[in-house]
Design an enzyme around this catalytic site. Sequence first.
Site, short mmCIF file in Angstrom:
data_model
loop_
_atom_site.label_atom_id
_atom_site.label_comp_id
_atom_site.label_asym_id
_atom_site.label_seq_id
_atom_site.Cartn_x
_atom_site.Cartn_y
_atom_site.Cartn_z
N ASP A 179 -2.23 -1.92 -8.50
CA ASP A 179 -1.03 -1.42 -7.37
C ASP A 179 -1.47 -1.80 -6.05
O ASP A 179 -2.74 -2.69 -5.99
CB ASP A 179 -1.28 0.11 -7.46
CG ASP A 179 -0.30 0.71 -6.49
OD1 ASP A 179 0.83 0.27 -6.58
OD2 ASP A 179 -0.58 1.64 -5.60
N ASP A 204 -0.04 -0.20 -2.55
CA ASP A 204 -0.24 0.73 -1.56
C ASP A 204 -1.28 1.59 -1.69
O ASP A 204 -1.31 2.31 -3.02
CB ASP A 204 1.03 1.57 -1.27
CG ASP A 204 2.10 0.87 -0.53
OD1 ASP A 204 1.84 0.53 0.80
OD2 ASP A 204 3.36 0.58 -1.07
N ASP A 214 -4.03 4.30 -7.17
CA ASP A 214 -4.43 5.34 -6.38
C ASP A 214 -3.56 6.66 -6.68
O ASP A 214 -3.92 7.54 -5.87
CB ASP A 214 -4.49 4.92 -4.94
CG ASP A 214 -2.92 4.79 -4.21
OD1 ASP A 214 -3.00 5.46 -3.28
OD2 ASP A 214 -2.20 4.07 -4.78
#
Length: 248
Positions: A27, A29, A188
Amino acid sequence: MTATSAEKPMDSSCLAQLVPLEAVLFDIDGTLCDSDPIHLLAFQQMLQEIGYNGGVPIDEEFFVKHIAGKHNDDIGDYLFPDDRVRAAKFLDDKEALFRSLAKEKVKPIDGLCKLKKWIEDRGLKRAAVTNAPRPNAELMIEILGLSDFFNAVIVGSECEHAKPFPDPYLKALEMLKVSKDHTIIFEDSVSGIKAGVAAGVPVIGLTTQNPAHLLMEAKPAFLIKDYADPKLWAALEDIDKKAGRITA
């Protein structure tokens, strides 16, 4: 969907079962960089300007619950449930503000450079898989010096369904021509971990911004603080041992 091994609890030692490792998916961000505080700042400024929540700035708890990791369409539906045109305009403006702020504020997650070298040294394929708009994704990758690192950048809005659906990760596996049984994902957010798990790939969760207990509910293989976490490097050493790169 049939339950996969990635949907069952694992620990770091279990990653050796992925040998031969073929690919690593990230990922962006909160995973490559701790950008959530920048997103939070942009949302706070813009929502306060329009008097949302009575002009009281949203807090981190609101951000984690309703915004972090979610696709902009879903965020817009929550913030402006009766006005999609307004939602789209607001979010376009918010992303422009984010990109302006990000140029000065984006920094890599600790240990990312070391992990990048580990991946390159082993010739693994890699892709960035994100719900962020493509201009945001490409800007952050450029700022982090990773433009030549990724073989592909997959954006949720360009798939049939964005995260938490598995489509973006399934598309990454297809584009890289790799097996879910020989791939690792770093994520995250709850929605991102759910997407990876639904794709049948073991997910290592980062506690960059979201509470560990919420991330664990999405069933990652295990959690790490950042890429310098000893738990991660113990797992990667196990992979190297099984691959014959380290003698026991």
